[in-house]
Write a protein that holds these residues in place. Sequence first.
Motif, PDB file in Angstrom:
ATOM      1  N   PRO A   1      11.689  59.400  71.810  1.00 62.15           N
ATOM      2  CA  PRO A   1      11.143  58.047  71.946  1.00 62.15           C
ATOM      3  C   PRO A   1       9.875  57.769  71.132  1.00 62.15           C
ATOM      4  O   PRO A   1       9.623  56.635  70.772  1.00 62.15           O
ATOM      5  CB  PRO A   1      10.865  57.922  73.446  1.00 62.15           C
ATOM      6  N   TYR A   2       9.101  58.764  70.836  1.00 59.95           N
ATOM      7  CA  TYR A   2       7.867  58.556  70.071  1.00 59.95           C
ATOM      8  C   TYR A   2       7.911  59.344  68.767  1.00 59.95           C
ATOM      9  O   TYR A   2       7.009  60.113  68.449  1.00 59.95           O
ATOM     10  CB  TYR A   2       6.659  58.962  70.916  1.00 59.95           C
ATOM     11  N   ALA A   3       8.959  59.127  68.008  1.00 64.44           N
ATOM     12  CA  ALA A   3       9.161  59.862  66.756  1.00 64.44           C
ATOM     13  C   ALA A   3       8.038  59.591  65.763  1.00 64.44           C
ATOM     14  O   ALA A   3       7.442  58.515  65.744  1.00 64.44           O
ATOM     15  CB  ALA A   3      10.495  59.461  66.132  1.00 64.44           C
ATOM     16  N   PHE A   4       7.791  60.576  64.936  1.00 63.79           N
ATOM     17  CA  PHE A   4       6.890  60.413  63.806  1.00 63.79           C
ATOM     18  C   PHE A   4       7.682  59.674  62.738  1.00 63.79           C
ATOM     19  O   PHE A   4       8.683  60.184  62.238  1.00 63.79           O
ATOM     20  CB  PHE A   4       6.434  61.786  63.297  1.00 63.79           C
ATOM     21  N   GLU A   5       7.291  58.453  62.414  1.00 63.56           N
ATOM     22  CA  GLU A   5       8.058  57.611  61.506  1.00 63.56           C
ATOM     23  C   GLU A   5       7.398  57.485  60.148  1.00 63.56           C
ATOM     24  O   GLU A   5       6.173  57.582  60.031  1.00 63.56           O
ATOM     25  CB  GLU A   5       8.238  56.223  62.126  1.00 63.56           C
ATOM     26  N   PRO A   6       8.219  57.256  59.095  1.00 64.48           N
ATOM     27  CA  PRO A   6       7.668  57.123  57.738  1.00 64.48           C
ATOM     28  C   PRO A   6       6.560  56.079  57.626  1.00 64.48           C
ATOM     29  O   PRO A   6       5.607  56.266  56.859  1.00 64.48           O
ATOM     30  CB  PRO A   6       8.884  56.721  56.899  1.00 64.48           C
ATOM     31  N   GLU A   7       6.661  55.011  58.405  1.00 61.57           N
ATOM     32  CA  GLU A   7       5.647  53.963  58.348  1.00 61.57           C
ATOM     33  C   GLU A   7       4.254  54.478  58.722  1.00 61.57           C
ATOM     34  O   GLU A   7       3.245  53.882  58.367  1.00 61.57           O
ATOM     35  CB  GLU A   7       6.033  52.792  59.275  1.00 61.57           C
ATOM     36  N   GLN A   8       4.214  55.586  59.436  1.00 54.91           N
ATOM     37  CA  GLN A   8       2.922  56.134  59.850  1.00 54.91           C
ATOM     38  C   GLN A   8       2.195  56.799  58.691  1.00 54.91           C
ATOM     39  O   GLN A   8       0.979  56.987  58.766  1.00 54.91           O
ATOM     40  CB  GLN A   8       3.120  57.135  60.989  1.00 54.91           C
ATOM     41  N   ILE A   9       2.920  57.160  57.635  1.00 59.59           N
ATOM     42  CA  ILE A   9       2.260  57.789  56.486  1.00 59.59           C
ATOM     43  C   ILE A   9       2.352  56.968  55.210  1.00 59.59           C
ATOM     44  O   ILE A   9       1.601  57.188  54.280  1.00 59.59           O
ATOM     45  CB  ILE A   9       2.811  59.214  56.231  1.00 59.59           C
TER      46      ILE A   9
END
Length: 135
Positions: free
Chosen positions: A125-133
Amino acid sequence: MDSNQMIFEELLKLKENSYSPYSNFKVACLIYLQDGQVIKGINVENASYPATICAERTALSQVYALGYKKADIKSLELYTDSEILGSPCGVCRQFISELIDWSTPISIYSKKGFQIKTNIKELLPYAFEPEQILK
């Protein structure tokens, strides 16, 4: 025979291709594509454990190598040699989260057959997503 049983039978055959001499824990993955193609993956272990590759990553890598994308994936079917529900490891959950649509059905099977239908949003549910980097 219903579709879950047919998929289970196919996964049982595929798991025999697993290279798992250290854990003897066989994992198989089928990815059904919108065009009717079926991509297969199995776990491949290595004496250097970090070099081991899981069935889900084996299959998804092939999907992309063949030129398919997220929208082409209809479902992901996963079998683990577990007596109870066995789900993707953390690395695979992260890998899956980036390479399939979050609503794509994921069915998980154990030695007992079909266990659960879910999706990556529920599994991570709280994946590390590309938008975060990405800026």
